[in-house]
Scaffold this active site. Structure first.
Site, PDB file in Angstrom:
ATOM      1  N   ARG A  37       0.817  -1.215   0.000  1.00 56.48           N
ATOM      2  CA  ARG A  37       0.000   0.000   0.000  1.00 56.48           C
ATOM      3  C   ARG A  37       0.853   1.269   0.000  1.00 56.48           C
ATOM      4  NH1 ARG A  37      -5.155  -1.956   3.687  1.00 56.48           N
ATOM      5  NH2 ARG A  37      -6.356  -2.613   1.875  1.00 56.48           N
ATOM      6  N   LYS A 202     -16.287 -16.881   3.355  1.00 52.40           N
ATOM      7  CA  LYS A 202     -17.737 -16.882   3.559  1.00 52.40           C
ATOM      8  C   LYS A 202     -18.547 -16.459   2.344  1.00 52.40           C
ATOM      9  CE  LYS A 202     -19.127 -15.392   7.711  1.00 52.40           C
ATOM     10  NZ  LYS A 202     -19.245 -14.271   8.670  1.00 52.40           N
ATOM     11  N   GLY A 360      -8.029  -8.055   0.141  1.00 52.35           N
ATOM     12  CA  GLY A 360      -6.815  -7.984   0.941  1.00 52.35           C
ATOM     13  C   GLY A 360      -6.085  -9.306   1.023  1.00 52.35           C
ATOM     14  N   GLY A 384     -12.770  -4.168   0.497  1.00 50.71           N
ATOM     15  CA  GLY A 384     -14.176  -3.773   0.632  1.00 50.71           C
ATOM     16  C   GLY A 384     -14.601  -2.788  -0.435  1.00 50.71           C
TER      17      GLY A 384
END
Ligand code: ADP
Ligand code: MG
Length: 404
Positions: A37, A202, A360, A384
């Site tokens: 990053r 998930k 990520g 996200g």
């Protein structure tokens, strides 16, 4: 409307330019374990420095919950940034206090300072609009313009991301410009065939993306922990593998929709079943319709896609012109269960077209497995944020920069 870009700010020489970056790097005992990053922010920072701007970089790091906490200090990041830029980087030990003011006042043209973690101040993430705005006004006093370049936070309505962009002349930096360009190509004008590869732990995390992308893609490949909910929806027992029983009906709906719309939904034909969730667990390959026919029986846990599935997925990926991948295929953190993720990553590097890695853990996985960033079309820095973009949601940090 299009994103306002750097040139919309006019000449920046001598101006104090606040740059909202995403320096939210993983730290272990004060040492940065992945500086991806920080590197991602370099093009914009170098551009501003070369123009002679007085650069004030700001970011959040972790979740310090509105108060100073040395564990989340940006100081190690400022040091790393200095190494990467090859020039001194001043560091302010507060965000809008005396230290920040002094650091900014001391900046010459083409010099740069990093101010301390924005989230040491409750105003940064405050739900209360007045409190947020008040903090943004303090930040605004430090600069003449804002360059917003923290793509990882554009889905958040936070002081430095949203309010500050309203208070100062503002524009997107080069990273946000690139992220938006790539993600827009994925949603609006993908070259076909277009494949989406989903994994991770998930299903419920990814429902929005599946729903939004299902009618837009040609192929969907499902691996990772969520594959077991899909196999269970097809009536296969999955032992102790991850299973979200409350999502079974939704998943059955996806399987139906895919069949109706002629979308290839490619599900695993085999999986690696393990005796338990451990790096040294015993493991064997089992067919998708016989996951409990192993020495572990109904106690087996599926921790990776199997080798046949890996080949099937790799072929489907290589024959696509556009591929978006989010979510590791297995528990890549353990070497024994990283092969599926490796095969998919390798196939993405062979795509004759646009290949994008988002998320990520997915980005961490490809780096950990030794793939260089430039072997992919794009590695999104925002997990996200990129998912919400692909879900078709409005992102406040982009709308405030003119994006619609
Ligand atoms: P990303 O951050 O790229 O969006 P996720 O956070 O959704 O990805 O998922 C990453 C996690 O999913 C990893 O920590 C990985 O170990 C886990 N995972 C993948 N496959 C399985 C599996 N079969 N069982 C349990 N966890 C899994
Ligand atoms: Mg994750």
């Amino acid at each position: 409307m299009a994103l306002r870009t750097l040139d919309s700010l006019g000449p920046l020489a001598g101006k104090r330019v606040i740059v909202r970056v995403d320096f939210n790097v993983p730290l272990k005992d004060g040492v940065i374990t992945d500086d991806g990053r920080v590197r991602a922010a370099l093009p914009t920072l170098n551009h501003l420095i070369n123009q002679g701007a007085r650069v004030i970089a700001c970011s959040h790091l972790g979740r310090p919950d509105g108060e100073p906490n040395p564990k989340y200090s940006l100081e190690p990041v400022a040091q790393r940034l200095s190494e990467l830029l090859g020039k001194p980087v001043a560091f302010a030990s507060d965000t809008v206090g005396a230290s920040a003011e002094a650091a900014v006042a001391a900046l010459g043209d083409g010099e740069i300072a990093v101010i301390e973690n924005l989230r040491f101040n409750p105003g940064e993430t405050a739900k209360d609009e007045g409190e947020r705005r008040a903090f943004a006004e303090q930040l605004a006093a430090l600069g003449d313009a804002l360059v917003s370049d923290g793509f990882g936070v554009v889905h958040r309505k936070q002081a430095s991301v949203y309010d500050l962009a309203e208070l100062l002349p503002s524009a997107a930096g080069l990273l946000i410009e690139k992220e938006v360009d790539v993600l827009d190509r994925l949603t609006e004008r993908p070259e076909r065939p277009y494949a989406v590869v989903l994994g991770g732990s998930k299903v419920s995390d990814k429902l929005g993306v599946i729903e939004h992308l299902l009618p837009r893609v040609d192929k969907i490949l499902v691996g990772g922990g969520m594959l077991f909910t899909f196999l269970a929806a097809q009536g296969h027992p999955v032992g102790k593998s991850l299973l979200e029983t409350d999502q079974l009906d939704t998943v059955k709906g996806y399987i139906r929709t895919a069949a109706e719309k002629g979308i290839e939904l490619i599900l695993p034909v085999d999986a690696v079943m393990a005796s338990g969730f451990a790096a040294d667990a015993d493991h064997v390959v089992a067919a998708a319709d016989a996951l409990e026919d192993t020495p572990f029986g109904a106690d087996g846990m599926g921790l990776d896609i199997g080798p046949q599935t890996a080949e099937l997925f790799a072929a489907a990926i290589r024959s696509s012109k556009t591929v978006f991948w989010n979510g590791p295929m297995g528990v890549f953190e353990m070497a024994a269960f990283a092969e599926g993720t490796r095969a998919v990553a390798q196939a993405l590097t062979e795509v004759d077209g646009l290949s994008v890695v988002g998320g990520g853990d997915s980005a961490a996985a490809v780096r950990q497995l030794g793939f260089a960033d430039d072997r992919f079309g794009h590695i999104s820095t925002g997990g996200g944020a990129s998912l919400e973009f692909l879900e078709g949601k409005k992102l406040p940090g982009l709308e405030v920069l003119g994006w619609q």
